[in-house]
Write an enzyme that holds these catalytic residues in place. Structure first.
Site, PDB file in Angstrom:
ATOM      1  N   TYR A  12      37.886  -8.841  48.007  1.00 11.48           N
ATOM      2  CA  TYR A  12      37.137  -9.119  49.233  1.00 11.48           C
ATOM      3  C   TYR A  12      36.057  -8.096  49.566  1.00 11.48           C
ATOM      4  O   TYR A  12      35.352  -8.254  50.557  1.00 11.48           O
ATOM      5  CB  TYR A  12      38.121  -9.235  50.395  1.00 11.48           C
ATOM      6  CG  TYR A  12      39.129 -10.354  50.213  1.00 11.48           C
ATOM      7  CD1 TYR A  12      40.476 -10.083  50.010  1.00 11.48           C
ATOM      8  CD2 TYR A  12      38.723 -11.682  50.194  1.00 11.48           C
ATOM      9  CE1 TYR A  12      41.403 -11.101  49.812  1.00 11.48           C
ATOM     10  CE2 TYR A  12      39.632 -12.704  49.993  1.00 11.48           C
ATOM     11  CZ  TYR A  12      40.961 -12.416  49.815  1.00 11.48           C
ATOM     12  OH  TYR A  12      41.880 -13.433  49.618  1.00 11.48           O
ATOM     13  N   ASN A  54      35.511 -19.212  58.387  1.00 17.06           N
ATOM     14  CA  ASN A  54      36.329 -18.726  57.289  1.00 17.06           C
ATOM     15  C   ASN A  54      37.759 -18.782  57.798  1.00 17.06           C
ATOM     16  O   ASN A  54      38.213 -17.877  58.482  1.00 17.06           O
ATOM     17  CB  ASN A  54      35.950 -17.312  56.870  1.00 17.06           C
ATOM     18  CG  ASN A  54      36.751 -16.845  55.667  1.00 17.06           C
ATOM     19  OD1 ASN A  54      37.782 -17.440  55.314  1.00 17.06           O
ATOM     20  ND2 ASN A  54      36.282 -15.791  55.026  1.00 17.06           N
ATOM     21  N   GLU A 105      31.981 -24.276  55.950  1.00 23.30           N
ATOM     22  CA  GLU A 105      33.196 -23.603  55.475  1.00 23.30           C
ATOM     23  C   GLU A 105      32.782 -22.420  54.616  1.00 23.30           C
ATOM     24  O   GLU A 105      31.890 -22.557  53.766  1.00 23.30           O
ATOM     25  CB  GLU A 105      34.058 -24.555  54.649  1.00 23.30           C
ATOM     26  CG  GLU A 105      35.307 -23.908  54.056  1.00 23.30           C
ATOM     27  CD  GLU A 105      36.078 -24.852  53.143  1.00 23.30           C
ATOM     28  OE1 GLU A 105      35.802 -26.065  53.147  1.00 23.30           O
ATOM     29  OE2 GLU A 105      36.962 -24.345  52.415  1.00 23.30           O
ATOM     30  N   ALA A 112      43.704 -18.320  54.910  1.00 26.93           N
ATOM     31  CA  ALA A 112      44.770 -19.120  54.303  1.00 26.93           C
ATOM     32  C   ALA A 112      44.969 -20.465  54.994  1.00 26.93           C
ATOM     33  O   ALA A 112      45.448 -21.417  54.364  1.00 26.93           O
ATOM     34  CB  ALA A 112      46.079 -18.334  54.322  1.00 26.93           C
ATOM     35  N   PRO A 143      43.197 -15.873  59.723  1.00 25.15           N
ATOM     36  CA  PRO A 143      44.210 -14.848  59.457  1.00 25.15           C
ATOM     37  C   PRO A 143      43.844 -13.859  58.363  1.00 25.15           C
ATOM     38  O   PRO A 143      43.310 -14.214  57.323  1.00 25.15           O
ATOM     39  CB  PRO A 143      45.434 -15.683  59.011  1.00 25.15           C
ATOM     40  CG  PRO A 143      45.242 -16.997  59.662  1.00 25.15           C
ATOM     41  CD  PRO A 143      43.745 -17.228  59.657  1.00 25.15           C
ATOM     42  N   ASN A 144      44.119 -12.602  58.634  1.00 26.80           N
ATOM     43  CA  ASN A 144      43.950 -11.472  57.714  1.00 26.80           C
ATOM     44  C   ASN A 144      42.498 -11.074  57.479  1.00 26.80           C
ATOM     45  O   ASN A 144      42.245 -10.086  56.781  1.00 26.80           O
ATOM     46  CB  ASN A 144      44.645 -11.740  56.371  1.00 26.80           C
ATOM     47  CG  ASN A 144      46.140 -11.930  56.531  1.00 26.80           C
ATOM     48  OD1 ASN A 144      46.839 -11.057  57.041  1.00 26.80           O
ATOM     49  ND2 ASN A 144      46.644 -13.090  56.139  1.00 26.80           N
ATOM     50  N   HIS A 190      34.028 -18.787  52.412  1.00 24.60           N
ATOM     51  CA  HIS A 190      35.027 -17.894  51.822  1.00 24.60           C
ATOM     52  C   HIS A 190      34.308 -16.729  51.167  1.00 24.60           C
ATOM     53  O   HIS A 190      33.304 -16.933  50.458  1.00 24.60           O
ATOM     54  CB  HIS A 190      35.889 -18.624  50.793  1.00 24.60           C
ATOM     55  CG  HIS A 190      36.608 -19.795  51.372  1.00 24.60           C
ATOM     56  ND1 HIS A 190      37.696 -19.664  52.209  1.00 24.60           N
ATOM     57  CD2 HIS A 190      36.349 -21.124  51.286  1.00 24.60           C
ATOM     58  CE1 HIS A 190      38.099 -20.849  52.585  1.00 24.60           C
ATOM     59  NE2 HIS A 190      37.294 -21.764  52.054  1.00 24.60           N
ATOM     60  N   ARG A 234      41.657  -4.782  52.920  1.00 24.09           N
ATOM     61  CA  ARG A 234      42.478  -5.756  52.215  1.00 24.09           C
ATOM     62  C   ARG A 234      41.949  -6.070  50.823  1.00 24.09           C
ATOM     63  O   ARG A 234      40.848  -6.581  50.663  1.00 24.09           O
ATOM     64  CB  ARG A 234      42.543  -7.025  53.053  1.00 24.09           C
ATOM     65  CG  ARG A 234      43.206  -8.209  52.426  1.00 24.09           C
ATOM     66  CD  ARG A 234      42.870  -9.454  53.198  1.00 24.09           C
ATOM     67  NE  ARG A 234      43.544 -10.615  52.621  1.00 24.09           N
ATOM     68  CZ  ARG A 234      43.202 -11.859  52.882  1.00 24.09           C
ATOM     69  NH1 ARG A 234      42.217 -12.107  53.729  1.00 24.09           N
ATOM     70  NH2 ARG A 234      43.834 -12.864  52.304  1.00 24.09           N
ATOM     71  N   ARG A 260      40.586 -18.526  41.501  1.00 24.51           N
ATOM     72  CA  ARG A 260      41.808 -17.794  41.841  1.00 24.51           C
ATOM     73  C   ARG A 260      43.021 -18.695  41.634  1.00 24.51           C
ATOM     74  O   ARG A 260      42.973 -19.669  40.892  1.00 24.51           O
ATOM     75  CB  ARG A 260      41.693 -17.266  43.280  1.00 24.51           C
ATOM     76  CG  ARG A 260      40.489 -16.341  43.474  1.00 24.51           C
ATOM     77  CD  ARG A 260      40.420 -15.796  44.874  1.00 24.51           C
ATOM     78  NE  ARG A 260      41.594 -14.988  45.200  1.00 24.51           N
ATOM     79  CZ  ARG A 260      41.875 -14.590  46.442  1.00 24.51           C
ATOM     80  NH1 ARG A 260      41.075 -14.942  47.455  1.00 24.51           N
ATOM     81  NH2 ARG A 260      42.945 -13.848  46.678  1.00 24.51           N
TER      82      ARG A 260
HETATM   83  O1  LIG Z   1      42.398 -15.058  53.569  1.00 25.35           O
HETATM   84  C1  LIG Z   1      41.755 -15.588  52.654  1.00 25.35           C
HETATM   85  C2  LIG Z   1      40.324 -15.281  52.480  1.00 25.35           C
HETATM   86  C3  LIG Z   1      39.483 -16.410  51.913  1.00 25.35           C
HETATM   87  O2  LIG Z   1      39.234 -17.379  52.919  1.00 25.35           O
HETATM   88  C4  LIG Z   1      38.146 -15.811  51.498  1.00 25.35           C
HETATM   89  O3  LIG Z   1      37.356 -15.511  52.406  1.00 25.35           O
HETATM   90  O4  LIG Z   1      37.921 -15.608  50.273  1.00 25.35           O
HETATM   91  C5  LIG Z   1      40.185 -17.079  50.749  1.00 25.35           C
HETATM   92  C6  LIG Z   1      41.578 -17.572  51.137  1.00 25.35           C
HETATM   93  O5  LIG Z   1      42.201 -18.228  50.032  1.00 25.35           O
HETATM   94  C7  LIG Z   1      42.424 -16.410  51.593  1.00 25.35           C
HETATM   95  O6  LIG Z   1      43.728 -16.866  52.024  1.00 25.35           O
END
Ligand SMILES: O=C1C[C@@](O)(C(=O)O)C[C@@H](O)[C@@H]1O
Length: 162
Positions: A24, A88, A112, A91, A11-12, A114, A19, A121
């Site tokens: 990011y 990735n 995994e 959330a 998501p996102n 990020h 964003r 954070r």
């Molecule tokens: O959506 C994201 C992006 C993320 O996965 C990252 O790539 O840094 C970190 C997560 O905590 C966040 O909710």
């Protein structure tokens, strides 16, 4: 069977580049996926990319890697099977037992990933439902983390005799 990596973004992450760029960065997901395909080609591995804002769609896509789930066609050939997953989960990393269970079910090695350093954070981001099952965890490298993950996955696949 050619070695195949599945890159999943949750998501996102479709909003990368727009964003919160101070967190990011400015690289878009489209650019990341384009670079990933080029890098995979150079490494001699196949790569599929998938992004969804929906937990169930991500679970379905993970299940498909083992030939299971609602979207698998009988005609799918084993040659399309996935040897490693880079995820990735956004959330969902911090909330989703369902994604954890899907990854455990298919038992495919996964990395995994990020973009941000989740440990620098909000405290809730330091918890992951995935990390203890991952072959590796990459965070804080920005968009480069995807390149590092692909390089690692390709090398890991070699270690696995792929
Ligand atoms: O959506 C994201 C992006 C993320 O996965 C990252 O790539 O840094 C970190 C997560 O905590 C966040 O909710």
């Amino acid at each position: 069977m050619s070695r195949r990596i599945l890159l999943i973004n949750g998501p996102n992450l479709n909003l990368l580049g727009k964003r919160e760029p101070h967190i990011y960065g400015s690289t878009t997901l489209e650019d990341i996926e384009t670079q990933a395909r080029q890098q995979a080609h150079e490494l001699g591995v196949e790569i599929d990319t998938f992004q969804s804002n929906h937990e169930g769609a991500i679970v379905d896509r993970i299940q498909e890697t083992a030939g299971w789930g609602p979207n698998v066609r009988e005609t799918d050939t084993p040659g399309k099977r996935v040897s490693a997953i880079i995820i990735n989960a956004g959330a969902l990393t911090h909330t989703s037992v369902a994604v954890r269970d899907a990854l455990a079910a298919v038992a495919i090695p996964f990395v995994e990933l990020h973009v941000s350093n989740v440990h620098a954070r909000e405290t809730f981001r330091a918890h992951s439902y995935l990390s203890d099952k991952a072959v590796a965890v990459i965070c804080g490298m920005g968009a480069y983390g995807y390149s590092a993950a692909i390089e690692f996955a390709a090398q890991h696949l070699k270690i696995e005799g792929e």
